[in-house]
Design an enzyme around this catalytic site. Structure first.
Site, PDB file in Angstrom:
ATOM      1  N   SER A 122       1.118  -1.018  -0.148  1.00 12.01           N
ATOM      2  CA  SER A 122      -0.174   0.192  -0.190  1.00 12.01           C
ATOM      3  C   SER A 122       1.199   1.088  -0.062  1.00 12.01           C
ATOM      4  O   SER A 122       1.948   1.335   0.452  1.00 12.01           O
ATOM      5  CB  SER A 122      -0.903   0.470   1.266  1.00 12.01           C
ATOM      6  N   GLY A 123       0.711   2.451  -1.302  1.00 15.82           N
ATOM      7  CA  GLY A 123       1.672   3.850  -1.004  1.00 15.82           C
ATOM      8  C   GLY A 123       2.669   3.380  -1.878  1.00 15.82           C
ATOM      9  O   GLY A 123       3.604   4.005  -1.888  1.00 15.82           O
ATOM     10  N   THR A 127      -1.327   2.750  -7.933  1.00 11.77           N
ATOM     11  CA  THR A 127      -2.799   3.398  -8.828  1.00 11.77           C
ATOM     12  C   THR A 127      -2.532   4.264  -9.748  1.00 11.77           C
ATOM     13  O   THR A 127      -2.490   4.319 -10.681  1.00 11.77           O
ATOM     14  CB  THR A 127      -4.196   4.227  -7.626  1.00 11.77           C
ATOM     15  N   ASN A 172      -0.795   5.518   3.150  1.00 11.17           N
ATOM     16  CA  ASN A 172      -1.333   6.263   2.171  1.00 11.17           C
ATOM     17  C   ASN A 172      -2.286   6.729   1.970  1.00 11.17           C
ATOM     18  O   ASN A 172      -3.097   6.949   2.268  1.00 11.17           O
ATOM     19  CB  ASN A 172      -1.691   5.207   0.540  1.00 11.17           C
ATOM     20  N   SER A 175      -5.403   5.591  -0.587  1.00 13.59           N
ATOM     21  CA  SER A 175      -5.654   3.985  -0.434  1.00 13.59           C
ATOM     22  C   SER A 175      -6.759   3.844  -0.521  1.00 13.59           C
ATOM     23  O   SER A 175      -7.648   3.713  -0.975  1.00 13.59           O
ATOM     24  CB  SER A 175      -5.364   3.551   0.921  1.00 13.59           C
ATOM     25  N   SER A 176      -6.400   2.431  -2.388  1.00 15.33           N
ATOM     26  CA  SER A 176      -7.549   2.221  -2.697  1.00 15.33           C
ATOM     27  C   SER A 176      -8.107   1.223  -1.295  1.00 15.33           C
ATOM     28  O   SER A 176      -7.236   0.092  -1.169  1.00 15.33           O
ATOM     29  CB  SER A 176      -6.770   1.100  -3.705  1.00 15.33           C
ATOM     30  N   GLY A 400      -2.068  -3.480  -2.074  1.00 16.00           N
ATOM     31  CA  GLY A 400      -1.320  -4.047  -2.000  1.00 16.00           C
ATOM     32  C   GLY A 400      -1.402  -5.008  -0.449  1.00 16.00           C
ATOM     33  O   GLY A 400      -2.075  -4.309   0.701  1.00 16.00           O
ATOM     34  N   GLU A 402      -0.856  -5.170   2.968  1.00 24.65           N
ATOM     35  CA  GLU A 402      -0.506  -4.263   4.438  1.00 24.65           C
ATOM     36  C   GLU A 402      -0.270  -4.957   5.596  1.00 24.65           C
ATOM     37  O   GLU A 402      -1.080  -6.012   6.334  1.00 24.65           O
ATOM     38  CB  GLU A 402      -2.337  -3.749   4.275  1.00 24.65           C
TER      39      GLU A 402
END
Ligand SMILES: Nc1ncnc2c1ncn2[C@@H]1O[C@H](COP(=O)(O)OP(=O)(O)O)[C@@H](O)[C@H]1O
Ligand SMILES: [Mg+2]
Length: 1038
Positions: A122-123, A127, A172, A175-176, A400, A402
């Site tokens: 993540s981050g 994306t 993030n 973050s998605s 991602g 996490e």
């Protein structure tokens, strides 16, 4: 003004670009080229060196490693896109555009669907990467007007989905919180024509709860910060996120990196682009607002008699959701139970009531999100389904790996997903070197999750009092023995210190994660009370109406648990990805603080490790960097070898072998497998690619030449056939003309024959042509053949019908000729002719030598002045001499021949001997002239005997007897006095005596005195025919 600024900024850009290319040489662009490729330190040092120079992209073969720069780099301009368009991977510095372009070209050239898998925690920038790819396609792909709309929608779907599905987390700021797989569909021309999005497990729990320092989904803040006053009033909202229970849990309403207000504007615009009308936007916002209102529903009252303390929320909710307020209130405080076929409303306790409320919020938001995705899909649908023939590039941007302080069911699912993707990566990239991979100590245990999920499901479905803790116990019982699974109870003392009693720990490929079991069962069940569902089914909001289907109510079957659904959807995703040619982007996060320029070596080493990048590199170097199925390889490079070009007829493997031999591959550079060729070094492939590039140019030239030849040839053929056609046509015309002429000729001949047969009849159609023709041709013939002179008696024979006319014409013609002859005649000639006429009258047919005289012109005199003695001339005096001729005189007695001259004057004929005038005969005294009918020249001048001076008649002989006699006749006017005698002439000698001359024809001229005393003259018979100039002249002139 404007222009210089543009130039200046272009100049600056150019400078920056050249600086960038220089810096490109920092480190190596491809880890494959690392000297010490087994050293992790060298690997990280290369990353660091490049990162410091803002070179965030590096390859491992074809895998792109990307390090999040956390700042805007000037490497995503249109210029950059242009530079990577259609260029080979290795020709330019590593870039995400190169990956995008490579996939695009593979799709186009090999007609195989592609997918680009973006992974990283993540981050790390997944994306962003997917957005860059989308932008690249939107910019570089060919586009028509229709395609432009699709491009816009593809691009605009991002802000919308991010507003509803992304949130700030600790890792993030954007973050998605859902997984996203997006297909971009390209038509045969390579233009993007459609798209399709599959969304995975939205983190719904975020709607009702956020960890400290995190936020709810962006849309809530965007609406409150950016929504117009009127809109907020209508929704019953205040411009203050602190007012809403669902937005205060994380205690983080504002984030410096996020501008909610401008994002709101973007989202509103994007909704329009995607095709939302005003009503749909209103209904969508009603739902968002109602979630906020739901969060503010407060419960009070005693246990067992829970009630809602504030009416305002219910009022707003009733309006916004389009439901009955009272029914909603009851549903939020009661639970419907069916006992013995009867429906009972059982009151909820406080905790149950608030979880029912939260369940409703989550359900409403979650389903609305799914509806949103469907709506976007509808707007991206490839409408031209006449030929459903399109190729696809899939983009996977999924949450991602996490790890938080507290990890729950969501993290469990997310990390499960990442584990799956890592497995896929291994399968697709490293599988053929599995042994080596295992030798590297990387093992994969996919079973552990399956076990956990099935136990979770069991606990959820099990009757009785199952709880999160019983689930944990079950786990310990079943998978407790697994090396990668630990709980507080199973752990050693050291681990126990960092683990709660309600946690279990999994050793993931990316590291250890402790999961807290609290809420696992509820979240997995994902249940919404039946009466709440019923209320929502009655909603007048069209979106909710579609989200809550009445059929769901009658369906007695238990819905599948969240984890199972997720597992199934992931399995489907794996299938989708496996069916496509993958490209990889491995995102790395340089630090945990979202800071630019900070390269946290520990953090990065960790990611390099768990992403398996070192193994990836080692496999690349040790094994074969490149592999391709024989047919693909042969198809691509066959043009490089004469034996395989244009087509290889034998077995594929042999074709490839021939090809690489021709290319000069060394044995250690490649291996031939069962269906694929393996190439060890990238440089080998690069060289081949380069050769192909060069070859393509020459092939193109050849093709062009071939085409030109072909087109010239066909042009020539066309000309030729045209010429032949024209010739044939012309020949046809000629033949037809000839035939027609023959026909005409035959007709004419026929008409002639007929006319000839009928020629004696009256004029009639059968003969009129013939007759006319005969007349015409006679006249024409006459015209051409008129007699040339009066002597020419030729005259064409006229046809019977023209006999009379012909005769007239002949006469006319003769007259005309005579007339014109006469007109032309000279006085001398006239004189000559008159004399000749007289001669003709006198002698024609009477004297034998006349014909000989005709052609001989008469002369004016035979003797000139010199020939005549001057005494004679003197004697003649004024008497003018008209004619003089030498003659022979025969004596009257003895007939002696004496040469004399005969002179004719106006009055007399004079005979001269030398100088003497011997005898003068006045014309008055000339009685007559006699001459024989033979050819001799003798003649007798009869003189009157009254004249004393006369000695009798004179016998003379002249060589020009006709001329001489004619002259005498004319001068003396005695034309009628000339006698032509047969046989003999009698003349007087004087004193009454007579002499006789006998004429006889003979072979010799002879004049002599015969025995009988007569003068005998023998004349020549058959005088030789002589032609003189005078005669021919005469003839010619007549
Ligand atoms: N290529 C990039 N250039 C600049 N900033 C980036 C880039 N990639 C990521 N970022 C920054 O990192 C943040 C997180 O990236 P994101 O793609 O959302 O991560 P992920 O999707 O992997 O969780 C972005 O909001 C952006 O600020
Ligand atoms: Mg993301």
């Amino acid at each position: 003004s404007y222009l210089p600024i543009v130039v200046a900024s272009d100049g600056v850009r150019a400078m920056m670009e050249s600086a960038l290319t220089a810096r490109d040489r920092v480190g190596v662009q491809d880890f494959v080229l690392l000297e010490n490729f087994t050293s992790e330190a060298a690997f990280i040092e290369n990353l660091r060196k490049r990162f410091k120079e803002n070179l965030i992209y590096t390859y491992i073969g074809s895998v792109l490693v990307s390090v999040n720069p956390y700042k805007d780099l000037e490497i995503y301009t249109k210029n950059h896109m242009e530079r990577y368009r259609g260029v080979n991977f290795y020709e330019v510095s590593p870039h995400i555009y190169a990956v995008a372009d490579n996939s695009y070209r593979s799709m186009r050239t090999e007609r195989k669907d592609q997918c680009i898998l973006i992974s990283g925690e993540s981050g790390a920038g997944k994306t962003e990467a997917s957005k860059k790819i989308l932008q690249y396609y939107a910019f570089t792909c060919p586009a028509s007007e229709q395609v432009q709309t699709i491009k816009d929608r593809l691009l605009q779907s991002n802000p919308v989905l991010e507003a509803f599905g992304n949130a700030k987390t600790l890792r993030n700021d954007n973050s998605s919180r859902f997984g996203k797989y997006m297909d971009i569909q390209f038509d045969f021309k390579g233009a993007p024509v459609g798209g399709h999005i599959i969304n995975y497990l939205l983190e719904k729990s975020r709607v009702v709860h956020q960890n400290h320092g995190e936020r709810n989904f962006h849309i809530f803040y965007q609406l409150i910060e950016g929504g117009e006053e009127d809109l907020l009033r209508a929704l019953g909202l205040e411009r203050n996120p602190q007012q809403y229970q669902y937005l205060v849990k994380g205690n983080c309403p504002k984030v410096s990196s996020i501008n909610d207000r401008s994002d709101w504007k973007m989202v509103r615009k994007a909704l329009t682009v995607i095709g939302f009308n005003e009503d749909e936007v209103e209904e969508l916002l009603n739902i968002i607002a109602s979630v906020l209102h739901l969060g503010n529903v407060q419960y009070g009252g005693e246990e067992g008699n829970v009630c809602i303390t504030s009416d305002t929320q219910i009022k707003y909710l009733a309006r916004l959701l389009g439901v009955n307020g009272a029914v909603l209130t009851e549903a939020l405080t009661h639970k419907k139970i069916i006992a013995k076929g009867e429906e009972l409303m059982s009151p909820l306790n406080l905790e149950q009531a608030s979880s029912a409320r939260d369940a409703l919020s989550k359900a409403v938001y979650g389903r609305t999100f799914t509806w949103l995705v469907n709506k976007i899909n509808a707007s991206l649908t490839y409408t031209d389904d006449s030929h459903k023939n399109y190729s696809v590039i899939g983009l996977l941007d999924i949450y991602g790996f996490e790890v938080f302080q507290h990890n729950s069911f969501e993290q469990f699912c997310i990390n499960y997903c990442n584990e799956k993707l890592q497995q896929l990566f291994i399968e697709l990239t490293l599988k053929s070197e599995q042994e080596e991979y295992e030798a590297e100590g990387i093992t994969w245990e996919p079973e552990k999750f399956k076990g956990i999920i099935s136990i979770l499901d069991e606990e959820c479905l099990r009757p009785g009092d199952a709880s999160d803790l019983t689930f944990l116990e079950k786990l310990e019982d079943t998978v407790g023995g697994h090396a990668h699974f630990v709980t507080h109870k199973l752990a050693d003392a050291k681990t126990r210190k960092v683990m709660g009693r309600d946690e279990f720990r999994l050793l993931h490929y990316a590291g250890e994660v402790n999961y807290n079991v609290n809420g696992f069962l509820d979240k997995n069940n994902d249940l919404l009370f039946r009466n709440l569902k019923e209320v929502m089914c009655m909603s007048e909001n069209k979106i909710l109406n579609q989200c809550f289907d009445r059929e769901e109510l009658s369906d007695k079957k238990r819905p599948e648990t969240a984890a199972t659904q997720f597992k199934a959807s992931l399995a489907k995703l794996m299938e989708i990805l496996m069916s496509k040619e993958p490209s990889y982007i491995r995102c790395i996060k340089p630090n945990d603080s979202k800071q630019a320029g900070r390269f946290d070596e520990v953090l990065i080493r960790h990611q390099v490790k768990y992403l398996g990048l070192m193994e990836n590199l080692r496999v690349r170097r040790a094994g074969f960097a490149y592999r391709r199925r024989y047919e693909v390889f042969l198809q691509r490079y066959k043009s490089l070898c004469p034996d395989t070009w244009p087509n290889w007829q034998g077995k594929l493997a042999d074709g490839v072998a021939t090809l690489v031999k021709h290319l000069g591959y060394k044995p250690e550079e490649y291996k031939l497998g069962r269906s694929k060729i393996f190439i060890r070094f990238p440089k080998t492939l690069f060289a081949t690619e380069e050769a192909l590039e060069t070859r393509k140019h020459s092939l193109a030239t050849k093709l062009q030449a071939g085409w030109r030849g072909y087109s010239q040839k066909s042009k020539y053929q066309k000309l030729r056939t045209s010429a032949i056609a024209i010739q044939a046509w012309w020949r046809g015309i000629l033949a037809r003309r000839r035939a027609q002429r023959r026909r005409q000729a035959a007709d004419t001949i026929r008409r002639f024959i007929k006319g000839f047969i009928y020629r004696h009849r009256e004029r009639c159609p059968e003969n009129e042509y013939f007759l006319d023709y005969v007349r015409y041709s006679f006249l024409m013939k006459l015209h051409r053949n008129l007699p040339k002179n009066v002597l020419d008696k030729s005259w064409p024979t006229p046809p019977a019908a023209l006999a009379e006319a012909s005769e007239h014409l002949r006469k006319l013609c003769m007259q005309n000729m005579v007339w014109s002859y006469c007109k032309k005649i000279s006085p001398e000639w006239k004189h000559q002719m008159e004399q000749k006429m007289i001669a003709s009258e006198l002698f024609k047919d009477k004297k034998d030598n006349y014909p000989q005289s005709v052609p001989k012109l008469f002369v004016s005199t035979r003797l000139n002045g010199e020939d005549i003695n001057p005494k004679v001339v003197q004697a003649l005096g004024s008497e003018k001499m008209k004619y003089a001729v030498p003659v022979t005189k025969y004596d009257r007695k003895g007939y002696k021949a004496r040469p004399r001259q005969l002179l004719l004057t106006a009055n007399s004929a004079v005979i001269i001997e030398e100088t003497k005038l011997k005898q003068r005969i006045d014309y008055g005294a000339l009685k007559g002239i006699s001459v024989s009918s033979l050819s001799d020249g003798l003649f007798v001048l009869h003189v009157s005997s009254d004249d004393n001076k006369q000695k009798g008649d004179v016998v003379l002989q002249s060589d020009h007897v006709i001329e001489t006699l004619t002259k005498i006749a004319i001068c003396s006017d005695k034309i009628n006095s000339i006698n032509i005698n047969q046989g003999s002439i009698t003349f007087t000698v004087g004193q009454g005596k007579e002499g006789i001359i006998d004429f006889t024809p003979g072979s010799e001229l002879l004049v002599a005195k015969a025995k009988n005393g007569h003068l005998s003259v023998v004349s020549l018979l058959n005088l030789p025919h002589s032609q003189s100039d005078g005669f021919s002249k005469l003839k010619a002139e007549m």
